[in-house]
Design a protein around this motif. Structure first.
Motif, PDB file in Angstrom:
ATOM      1  N   ASP A   4       0.836  -1.209   0.000  1.00  8.58           N
ATOM      2  CA  ASP A   4       0.000   0.000   0.000  1.00  8.58           C
ATOM      3  C   ASP A   4       0.870   1.258   0.000  1.00  8.58           C
ATOM      4  O   ASP A   4       0.586   2.219  -0.693  1.00  8.58           O
ATOM      5  CB  ASP A   4      -0.916   0.013   1.230  1.00  8.58           C
ATOM      6  N   TRP A   5       1.945   1.246   0.781  1.00  8.61           N
ATOM      7  CA  TRP A   5       2.851   2.407   0.834  1.00  8.61           C
ATOM      8  C   TRP A   5       3.496   2.628  -0.525  1.00  8.61           C
ATOM      9  O   TRP A   5       3.626   3.746  -0.990  1.00  8.61           O
ATOM     10  CB  TRP A   5       3.931   2.160   1.888  1.00  8.61           C
ATOM     11  N   TYR A   8       0.962   4.126  -2.878  1.00  9.19           N
ATOM     12  CA  TYR A   8       0.740   5.536  -2.520  1.00  9.19           C
ATOM     13  C   TYR A   8       1.902   6.395  -3.000  1.00  9.19           C
ATOM     14  O   TYR A   8       1.702   7.455  -3.580  1.00  9.19           O
ATOM     15  CB  TYR A   8       0.587   5.641  -1.000  1.00  9.19           C
TER      16      TYR A   8
END
Length: 43
Positions: A4-5, A8
Motif C-alpha cells: 500500500d505504501w 501511494y
C-alpha cells in the motif's frame, strides 16, 4: 502495508510528474501548437 505504501508513493510521484509536465507545457505554450498541428479541425 508495504505494498500500500508503494502504491501511494507511486501515485504521488505520478501526480507530481503530471502537474510538472502540465505547467511546463503551459509555460512554453507548446501543447496548443502541437494540438492544432495534429488536429487542425478540432476547433
Amino acid at each position: 502495508m508495504t505494498l500500500d505504501w508503494l502504491v501511494y508513493a507511486l501515485g504521488v510521484v505520478a501526480v507530481v510528474f503530471l502537474v510538472g509536465m502540465f505547467f511546463k507545457y503551459k509555460k512554453h505554450n507548446r501543447y496548443d501548437d502541437r494540438f492544432e498541428d495534429t488536429y487542425p479541425d478540432a476547433k
